[in-house]
Design a protein around this motif. Structure first.
Motif: not given
Length: 79
Positions: A54-59, A1-16
């Motif tokens: 929990a936000a990252l789940g199976e990853s 997983m790239s840092t960009t993808e991980l940042e995107r997923r975390l930002a989506a899980a925690f809006p704002g």
């Protein structure tokens, strides 16, 4: 997983949230993440970390081998 993808997923899980991720080893499976999110207000560090896992789940079981977390609410030290 790239840092960009991980940042995107975390930002989506925690809006704002403000999210910053670093690849610690260059192997795309050992990361350090700093997340500043209103969702963490009033929560203990263990609860905050569980929210991230929990936000990252199976990853967390597959793509991510190690994740060092700094989880802060806005206004906390280092925020």
């Amino acid at each position: 997983m790239s840092t960009t993808e991980l940042e995107r997923r975390l930002a989506a899980a925690f809006p704002g949230a403000r999210v910053k991720v670093q690849d610690l080893t260059g192997t795309s499976d050992h990361f350090a993440a700093t997340i500043v999110a209103e969702a963490f207000a009033g929560k203990l560090p263990l609860a905050r970390h569980r929210m991230v896992y929990a936000a990252l789940g199976e990853s967390m079981k597959q793509e991510i081998h190690a994740l060092t977390l700094t989880t802060l609410a806005p206004g906390e030290t280092n925020a």
